[in-house]
Design a protein around this motif. Structure first.
Motif, PDB file in Angstrom:
ATOM      1  N   ASP A  64       0.843  -1.204   0.000  1.00 33.23           N
ATOM      2  CA  ASP A  64       0.000   0.000   0.000  1.00 33.23           C
ATOM      3  C   ASP A  64       0.873   1.247   0.000  1.00 33.23           C
ATOM      4  O   ASP A  64       0.613   2.203  -0.737  1.00 33.23           O
ATOM      5  N   ALA A  65       1.924   1.239   0.815  1.00 33.52           N
ATOM      6  CA  ALA A  65       2.842   2.380   0.882  1.00 33.52           C
ATOM      7  C   ALA A  65       3.579   2.549  -0.443  1.00 33.52           C
ATOM      8  O   ALA A  65       3.796   3.680  -0.900  1.00 33.52           O
ATOM      9  N   LEU A  66       3.963   1.444  -1.077  1.00 32.63           N
ATOM     10  CA  LEU A  66       4.630   1.517  -2.380  1.00 32.63           C
ATOM     11  C   LEU A  66       3.689   2.132  -3.412  1.00 32.63           C
ATOM     12  O   LEU A  66       4.090   3.009  -4.179  1.00 32.63           O
ATOM     13  N   SER A  67       2.438   1.700  -3.418  1.00 33.75           N
ATOM     14  CA  SER A  67       1.461   2.251  -4.344  1.00 33.75           C
ATOM     15  C   SER A  67       1.299   3.753  -4.143  1.00 33.75           C
ATOM     16  O   SER A  67       1.307   4.525  -5.102  1.00 33.75           O
ATOM     17  N   ALA A  68       1.170   4.177  -2.890  1.00 33.69           N
ATOM     18  CA  ALA A  68       1.012   5.604  -2.592  1.00 33.69           C
ATOM     19  C   ALA A  68       2.231   6.393  -3.040  1.00 33.69           C
ATOM     20  O   ALA A  68       2.102   7.472  -3.634  1.00 33.69           O
ATOM     21  N   MET A  69       3.434   5.863  -2.771  1.00 34.91           N
ATOM     22  CA  MET A  69       4.659   6.567  -3.156  1.00 34.91           C
ATOM     23  C   MET A  69       4.758   6.678  -4.677  1.00 34.91           C
ATOM     24  O   MET A  69       5.054   7.748  -5.220  1.00 34.91           O
ATOM     25  N   LEU A  70       4.502   5.575  -5.390  1.00 31.92           N
ATOM     26  CA  LEU A  70       4.580   5.608  -6.854  1.00 31.92           C
ATOM     27  C   LEU A  70       3.556   6.571  -7.437  1.00 31.92           C
ATOM     28  O   LEU A  70       3.858   7.346  -8.349  1.00 31.92           O
ATOM     29  N   THR A  71       2.342   6.522  -6.908  1.00 32.43           N
ATOM     30  CA  THR A  71       1.274   7.399  -7.400  1.00 32.43           C
ATOM     31  C   THR A  71       1.617   8.863  -7.154  1.00 32.43           C
ATOM     32  O   THR A  71       1.478   9.699  -8.052  1.00 32.43           O
ATOM     33  N   ASP A  72       2.080   9.175  -5.958  1.00 33.49           N
ATOM     34  CA  ASP A  72       2.454  10.561  -5.641  1.00 33.49           C
ATOM     35  C   ASP A  72       3.614  11.037  -6.525  1.00 33.49           C
ATOM     36  O   ASP A  72       3.591  12.164  -7.033  1.00 33.49           O
ATOM     37  N   ALA A  73       4.616  10.196  -6.706  1.00 39.66           N
ATOM     38  CA  ALA A  73       5.767  10.565  -7.534  1.00 39.66           C
ATOM     39  C   ALA A  73       5.342  10.762  -8.982  1.00 39.66           C
ATOM     40  O   ALA A  73       5.767  11.714  -9.646  1.00 39.66           O
TER      41      ALA A  73
END
Length: 192
Positions: A64-73
């Motif tokens: 979930d954290a990876l998804s959020a980081m990728l999406t934000d970036a």
């Protein structure tokens, strides 16, 4: 460790195939198996004993954290991105049961940068061989995420680069053989 002991080393090399991460399913390796695979990957040619590579395991509970980081970036770098592009970032973060991010981490040395880069590629390939030897399938992906400084910063330092995302799991269907080059097209004998 559950090595695939039904085959010889030559058969393992001849049968390794890359799998599509989006088609990988459980089971995947646990943390102990991943660490064993990384230990094998680190047995790579490394002029100067510099270890110009690092491996970052992204556990299932961090997806979930990876998804959020990728999406934000992605949104920060591509503010015009549409819904499908953002969904692709989320899908990327959730593929396959296991994920190892391989970083090229060059060291100040008299060893040329090119040799350190080659060692990182060799370590990544060794990881894929170790995945296969353990009875799993792996897929090495790059793409936008591997070139993004924001994504790189989430895993490493400014002097490092993402060599790739190695997704690991079980093939949901038989892997297809891809066309390979003819030996005569890629190998020759030098006569001086």
């Amino acid at each position: 460790m559950k090595f695939n002991d039904r085959t010889s080393p030559l058969t393992l090399l001849a049968t390794r195939r890359s799998g599509r991460p989006r088609e990988m399913t459980a089971p995947g390796p646990d943390e102990a198996e991943l660490r064993a695979m990384i230990a094998l990957a680190a047995r790579t040619p490394d002029h100067g004993k510099l270890a110009p590579w690092r491996f970052v395991i992204v556990p299932p509970d961090a997806r979930d954290a990876l998804s959020a980081m990728l999406t934000d970036a992605y949104r920060a770098e591509k503010p015009e991105a549409g819904r499908l592009e953002i969904e692709a970032m989320d899908n990327f973060a959730r593929m396959a049961p296991a994920l190892v991010v391989v970083l090229h981490s060059p060291k100040p040395s008299h060893i040329p940068a090119w040799e350190q880069e080659l060692s990182t590629g060799a370590a990544t390939m060794n990881l894929l061989h170790a995945v296969h030897a353990h009875g799993y399938v792996g897929g090495w992906l790059t793409g936008w995420a591997s070139t993004s400084d924001r994504v790189r910063d989430a895993f490493g330092a400014a002097h490092e680069r993402i060599a790739g995302f190695v997704f690991i799991g079980t093939a949901a269907k038989p892997l297809e053989e891809r066309p390979r080059p003819l030996i005569d097209d890629i190998a020759s004998i030098w006569h001086g």
